[in-house]
Design a protein around this motif. Structure first.
Motif, PDB file in Angstrom:
ATOM      1  N   ASN A  49      87.414  24.812  25.931  1.00  0.00           N
ATOM      2  CA  ASN A  49      86.843  26.088  25.815  1.00  0.00           C
ATOM      3  C   ASN A  49      85.417  26.089  26.984  1.00  0.00           C
ATOM      4  N   ASP A  50      85.132  26.843  27.326  1.00  0.00           N
ATOM      5  CA  ASP A  50      84.101  27.135  28.519  1.00  0.00           C
ATOM      6  C   ASP A  50      82.675  26.265  27.865  1.00  0.00           C
ATOM      7  N   GLY A  51      82.201  25.360  28.357  1.00  0.00           N
ATOM      8  CA  GLY A  51      81.145  24.584  28.029  1.00  0.00           C
ATOM      9  C   GLY A  51      81.336  23.471  27.018  1.00  0.00           C
ATOM     10  N   GLU A  52      82.529  23.147  26.553  1.00  0.00           N
ATOM     11  CA  GLU A  52      82.807  22.163  25.760  1.00  0.00           C
ATOM     12  C   GLU A  52      83.473  21.045  26.415  1.00  0.00           C
ATOM     13  N   PHE A  53      83.523  20.999  27.720  1.00  0.00           N
ATOM     14  CA  PHE A  53      84.145  19.693  28.432  1.00  0.00           C
ATOM     15  C   PHE A  53      83.690  18.253  27.796  1.00  0.00           C
ATOM     16  N   HIS A  54      82.287  18.307  27.877  1.00  0.00           N
ATOM     17  CA  HIS A  54      81.786  16.992  27.563  1.00  0.00           C
ATOM     18  C   HIS A  54      82.035  16.703  25.711  1.00  0.00           C
ATOM     19  N   ARG A  55      82.113  17.479  25.014  1.00  0.00           N
ATOM     20  CA  ARG A  55      82.509  17.236  23.778  1.00  0.00           C
ATOM     21  C   ARG A  55      83.851  16.808  23.489  1.00  0.00           C
ATOM     22  N   GLU A  83      86.418  20.150  34.486  1.00  0.00           N
ATOM     23  CA  GLU A  83      85.768  21.058  33.593  1.00  0.00           C
ATOM     24  C   GLU A  83      86.826  21.652  32.928  1.00  0.00           C
ATOM     25  N   GLU A  84      88.093  22.009  33.610  1.00  0.00           N
ATOM     26  CA  GLU A  84      89.345  22.999  33.316  1.00  0.00           C
ATOM     27  C   GLU A  84      90.246  22.189  32.426  1.00  0.00           C
TER      28      GLU A  84
END
Length: 127
Positions: A49-55, A83-84
């Motif tokens: 999901n947007d913004g969840e790459f690092h998690r 990121e995608e």
């Protein structure tokens, strides 16, 4: 973009060759017959999901640390991370080892960790 974040060497009784040989007792006048199995290669793609790459990446890194010690694991590594999408490349010594892994606690924990972090279901393909 290809980025390697973790190179995982799995704990495998075959010495990492990915090929298992089983010896059969030779009959009179015959040599040793060995049965070989081909490893199973998979690629799992995770779309965060947007913004969840690092998690998502952190959850995968934790799973990698656990899975590399599973019987039959030849390769389990993050081979692409943007990121995608994140791509996990796997190799298993046998169908039996893959089936055990698929039902194991590491996969259950990973699925639970990722349940609210992914934009779509994980895509797993044989390669």
């Amino acid at each position: 973009m290809l980025a390697r974040y973790q190179v995982a060497t799995c704990n495998e009784s075959t010495g990492g060759s990915g090929v298992r040989a089983t010896e059969r007792k030779p009959s009179a006048g015959a040599g040793i017959v060995k049965s070989m199995t081909s490893p199973i290669d998979l690629q799992a793609t995770f779309i965060p999901n947007d913004g969840e790459f690092h998690r998502v990446k952190l959850a995968l890194e934790i799973a990698i640390d656990e899975v590399v010690n599973e019987p039959g694991c030849i390769r389990y590594e993050l081979t692409e991370a943007t990121e995608e999408k994140l791509v996990l490349t796997e190799q298993w010594a046998s169908e039996e080892d893959l089936a055990k892994h698929s039902k194991g606690i590491a996969v259950q924990d990973l699925n639970e960790s990722l349940s609210a972090l992914l934009a779509e279901p994980v895509k797993v393909e044989r390669i």
